[in-house]
Design an enzyme around this catalytic site. Sequence first.
Site, PDB file in Angstrom:
ATOM      1  N   ASP A  59     -17.874  12.071  65.543  1.00 13.72           N
ATOM      2  CA  ASP A  59     -18.974  11.419  64.839  1.00 13.72           C
ATOM      3  C   ASP A  59     -19.278  10.029  65.403  1.00 13.72           C
ATOM      4  OD1 ASP A  59     -19.420  13.566  63.175  1.00 13.72           O
ATOM      5  OD2 ASP A  59     -18.144  12.816  61.567  1.00 13.72           O
ATOM      6  N   ASN A  87     -25.962   5.203  60.349  1.00 13.22           N
ATOM      7  CA  ASN A  87     -25.200   5.418  59.119  1.00 13.22           C
ATOM      8  C   ASN A  87     -25.380   4.297  58.104  1.00 13.22           C
ATOM      9  OD1 ASN A  87     -24.098   7.946  59.339  1.00 13.22           O
ATOM     10  ND2 ASN A  87     -22.001   7.263  59.677  1.00 13.22           N
ATOM     11  N   GLU A  88     -24.763   3.143  58.375  1.00 12.22           N
ATOM     12  CA  GLU A  88     -24.809   2.072  57.395  1.00 12.22           C
ATOM     13  C   GLU A  88     -24.494   0.720  58.004  1.00 12.22           C
ATOM     14  OE1 GLU A  88     -21.065   2.736  58.350  1.00 12.22           O
ATOM     15  OE2 GLU A  88     -21.634   4.229  56.854  1.00 12.22           O
ATOM     16  N   ALA A 122     -20.914   8.780  54.180  1.00 11.10           N
ATOM     17  CA  ALA A 122     -19.883   8.022  54.883  1.00 11.10           C
ATOM     18  C   ALA A 122     -19.320   6.932  53.966  1.00 11.10           C
ATOM     19  CB  ALA A 122     -20.460   7.451  56.179  1.00 11.10           C
ATOM     20  N   TYR A 123     -19.348   5.682  54.408  1.00  6.95           N
ATOM     21  CA  TYR A 123     -18.750   4.563  53.661  1.00  6.95           C
ATOM     22  C   TYR A 123     -19.371   4.425  52.274  1.00  6.95           C
ATOM     23  CZ  TYR A 123     -16.601  -0.140  53.335  1.00  6.95           C
ATOM     24  OH  TYR A 123     -15.863  -1.236  52.977  1.00  6.95           O
ATOM     25  N   SER A 124     -20.671   4.613  52.170  1.00  5.68           N
ATOM     26  CA  SER A 124     -21.368   4.486  50.889  1.00  5.68           C
ATOM     27  C   SER A 124     -20.807   5.444  49.847  1.00  5.68           C
ATOM     28  CB  SER A 124     -22.866   4.740  51.085  1.00  5.68           C
ATOM     29  OG  SER A 124     -23.561   4.730  49.855  1.00  5.68           O
ATOM     30  N   LEU A 125     -20.497   6.668  50.258  1.00  6.47           N
ATOM     31  CA  LEU A 125     -19.936   7.653  49.333  1.00  6.47           C
ATOM     32  C   LEU A 125     -18.588   7.189  48.795  1.00  6.47           C
ATOM     33  CD1 LEU A 125     -20.252  10.506  48.090  1.00  6.47           C
ATOM     34  CD2 LEU A 125     -19.033  11.389  50.086  1.00  6.47           C
ATOM     35  N   SER A 126     -17.783   6.590  49.661  1.00 15.31           N
ATOM     36  CA  SER A 126     -16.477   6.081  49.235  1.00 15.31           C
ATOM     37  C   SER A 126     -16.616   4.957  48.221  1.00 15.31           C
ATOM     38  CB  SER A 126     -15.689   5.580  50.449  1.00 15.31           C
ATOM     39  OG  SER A 126     -15.464   6.614  51.376  1.00 15.31           O
TER      40      SER A 126
END
Length: 296
Positions: free
Chosen positions: A79, A153-154, A195-199
């Site tokens: 990724d 992504n972010e 990605a990070y946002s979901l965490s």
Amino acid sequence: MVRKAGLIVNDGKELAVQTATSVQKKLEKSNFEVVRVSSSGGMVGFANPDQHVRPLGYTNCVPEGFDSSMEFAIVLGGDGTVLSAARQTAPAKIPILTINTGHLGFLAEAYLSNLDEAIDKIIAGNWDIEERTCFIISVMRNDQRRWESLCLNEMALHREPLTSMCHFEISIGRHAPVDISADGVILSTPTGSTAYSLSAGGPIIMPKLKAIVVSPLSPHTLSHRPIVITDDQVLKIKFPNHEKVAFAVDGQVNEYLSPDMEIIIQKSSFDIKMISFKDSNYFQTLMLKMGWGKRG
């Protein structure tokens, strides 16, 4: 007539290099001119804030030979390689086929187990394009752009040191700025929502939606929760009460920013073109890679 294709390879991984050689031979047998480059060219790094941004800005990542005559580029790696490859191809509007030779492979369209089938499909033109929103991230000081990058992504900011609280002043479009007290804040594309946002408790957004997710990291009040806004909004972030904050883009650019800097996030005028096949299933990927929707 000779056709033109690109190969973007994580040349630090032996499996990716070996696979690339095999793919290149197959493309050349099908009368393709192949331009092969390393994915490291998409790792932008951070420019010294006391220097001006490179003259070409984010377009500086596009490799030589990657232009409008290129039908597609095949990306071989994990990724992280896909995130780098997106910066190398998006400004030139080149579609990319992502083939996972790494670990998770959430952004992959094909895997080594179906490699030959995927290459046959792309040579025959049996594929579609799924357009993914990307951001332009700019770091400003006194109205001068010091650095910029594309982001698939972010973008994330968090306080430093971790033992202190930080206030983030966020302006969304024409609306009045809001103050968020938190350990940090994440600005995510729909692609990056997993990605990070979901965490951080953010929602899963289907990649085709046109949206931005704003997710506070460990907010210091119950009223601060993730919010989804339209992606035509320009966001500006300041942190005037803190000595420095840690700054990251796609988990690949990591640096510290000082309080005299401002970050501007806006949707790019072009999308990242991801090649997909007719049997692609986003929710199946969610289930296989993240366990979403699995029966307990």
